[in-house]
Motif scaffolding. Structure first.
Motif, short mmCIF file in Angstrom:
data_model
loop_
_atom_site.label_atom_id
_atom_site.label_comp_id
_atom_site.label_asym_id
_atom_site.label_seq_id
_atom_site.Cartn_x
_atom_site.Cartn_y
_atom_site.Cartn_z
N ASP A 1 0.75 -1.08 -0.42
CA ASP A 1 -0.17 -0.26 -0.18
C ASP A 1 0.72 1.16 0.10
OD1 ASP A 1 -2.50 -1.36 0.23
OD2 ASP A 1 -3.05 -1.83 1.88
N ALA A 2 1.84 1.02 0.74
CA ALA A 2 2.71 2.45 0.56
C ALA A 2 3.91 2.52 -0.71
CB ALA A 2 4.13 1.74 1.56
N VAL A 3 3.81 1.10 -1.78
CA VAL A 3 4.49 1.83 -2.85
C VAL A 3 3.17 2.49 -3.11
CG1 VAL A 3 5.15 0.52 -4.85
CG2 VAL A 3 5.68 -0.24 -2.89
N ASP A 4 2.12 2.24 -3.89
CA ASP A 4 1.21 2.25 -4.38
C ASP A 4 0.57 4.41 -3.46
OD1 ASP A 4 0.72 0.46 -5.05
OD2 ASP A 4 -1.01 -0.90 -4.09
N ARG A 5 0.96 4.31 -3.27
CA ARG A 5 0.65 5.62 -2.07
C ARG A 5 1.54 6.50 -2.61
NH1 ARG A 5 -2.61 6.81 1.76
NH2 ARG A 5 -1.97 8.57 2.18
N MET A 6 2.82 5.82 -3.06
CA MET A 6 3.90 6.77 -2.89
C MET A 6 4.04 7.33 -5.00
SD MET A 6 8.33 5.58 -3.38
CE MET A 6 7.81 4.33 -4.31
N GLU A 7 3.26 6.33 -5.17
CA GLU A 7 3.02 6.50 -6.86
C GLU A 7 1.95 7.79 -6.95
OE1 GLU A 7 4.97 5.50 -9.23
OE2 GLU A 7 6.29 4.13 -8.38
N LEU A 8 0.83 7.57 -5.96
CA LEU A 8 0.04 8.72 -6.12
C LEU A 8 0.60 9.50 -5.86
CD1 LEU A 8 -3.11 6.97 -4.35
CD2 LEU A 8 -1.98 7.64 -6.92
N VAL A 9 1.12 10.36 -5.04
CA VAL A 9 1.29 11.91 -4.71
C VAL A 9 2.23 12.12 -5.61
CG1 VAL A 9 1.20 11.64 -3.00
CG2 VAL A 9 3.15 10.86 -2.61
N GLY A 10 3.66 11.05 -6.51
CA GLY A 10 4.30 11.48 -7.77
C GLY A 10 5.79 12.00 -6.52
N HIS A 11 6.36 11.24 -5.36
CA HIS A 11 7.38 11.34 -4.51
C HIS A 11 7.78 10.06 -5.21
CE1 HIS A 11 5.38 14.33 -1.47
NE2 HIS A 11 5.20 14.63 -2.47
N ASP A 12 9.36 10.24 -4.79
CA ASP A 12 10.18 8.99 -4.70
C ASP A 12 10.56 8.27 -3.59
OD1 ASP A 12 11.06 9.64 -7.67
OD2 ASP A 12 12.63 11.20 -6.75
N PHE A 13 10.02 8.51 -2.41
CA PHE A 13 9.82 7.56 -1.26
C PHE A 13 8.52 7.90 -0.86
CE2 PHE A 13 11.19 12.04 -0.65
CZ PHE A 13 10.51 12.75 0.97
N PHE A 14 8.14 6.84 0.33
CA PHE A 14 6.92 7.15 1.03
C PHE A 14 7.40 6.97 2.44
CE2 PHE A 14 2.96 6.18 2.73
CZ PHE A 14 2.00 7.44 2.02
N LEU A 15 7.18 7.48 3.20
CA LEU A 15 6.95 7.40 4.64
C LEU A 15 5.67 6.84 5.68
CD1 LEU A 15 8.93 10.72 6.66
CD2 LEU A 15 10.27 8.54 6.27
N PHE A 16 5.42 5.67 6.49
CA PHE A 16 4.66 5.15 6.89
C PHE A 16 5.04 4.29 7.68
CE2 PHE A 16 6.67 2.16 3.78
CZ PHE A 16 6.49 0.54 4.38
#
Length: 220
Positions: free
Chosen positions: A169-184
């Motif tokens: 899910d974190a990978v999907d959220r990262m793609e949605l916000v257009g960032h190269d990383f996502f904290l969770f």
């Protein structure tokens, strides 16, 4: 879909509002379940002679994850076009991934005994990366304002509420916000973690050994 436009350091003209409304139909076609589109235009001027610019930030909110995109240009209309292109591509890519997930379930599995994560292309971070994160060797600088001298490297500081989710899910959220990383917070381990983009379509994950407070479910 409701559209809210805010200007910071710049006035919002009727012409700009009409152009935004024209663009909204394109986004609405791709994201029919979205409820609101927040448009923030920030004008920046610099004391060292650097050309003034405008940043347009788009935030699409509704049922499902929030989608964000931003672009900067000397002309706010050009910045708007770039931001709309970005958010449209992110929404389109997310829709394609959902269709692919239905047709080809990823079936990621976490092996409690070995601690291995199968079914998703993730790779543990290197020792150097973990050391850099643990020691905080990268300095953090607050947002640059009009009164600040220009600096070629600007690191913006933001705070967000912790969210528990799986790595997938974190990978999907990262793609949605257009960032190269996502904290969770990893829902499987309660460990603060970050997924990041590697070369190609590969992803990596960094997980801190410190455990966060377990997520508490509130009964209705």
């Amino acid at each position: 879909m409701d559209t809210n436009i805010v200007g910071v350091g710049v006035g919002i003209t009727d012409r700009f509002r009409s152009v935004v409304e024209e663009k909204v139909s394109r986004i609405e076609h791709l994201a029919p379940r979205a409820n609101t589109l927040e448009v923030k235009v920030t004008h920046r001027s610099y004391r060292n002679g650097r050309m003034e610019d405008d940043t347009v930030e788009l935030t699409l909110d509704g049922k499902g994850p929030v989608v964000r995109a931003e672009a900067t240009d000397a002309d706010k209309f050009a910045a708007l076009d770039l931001a709309v292109d970005k958010i449209s591509e992110q929404v389109r890519r997310a829709k394609d991934k959902r269709v692919d997930a239905r047709n080809h379930p990823r079936g990621a599995k976490f092996e409690k005994g070995t601690g291995e994560l199968a079914g998703i292309d993730v790779e543990p971070a290197s020792v150097d990366v973990l050391r850099a994160v643990a020691t905080g060797s990268v300095p953090v600088q607050a947002d640059v304002t009009e009164e600040d001298d220009y600096c070629p490297v600007v690191i913006r500081q933001k705070e967000f509420e912790a969210e528990w989710m799986t790595v997938e899910d974190a990978v999907d959220r990262m793609e949605l916000v257009g960032h190269d990383f996502f904290l969770f917070i990893d829902a499987r381990t309660d460990h603060p973690s970050v997924v990041y983009r590697r070369k190609g379509w590969d992803y990596g994950v960094i997980e801190l050994t410190t455990q966060a407070s377990p997520m508490v479910s509130v009964a209705s």
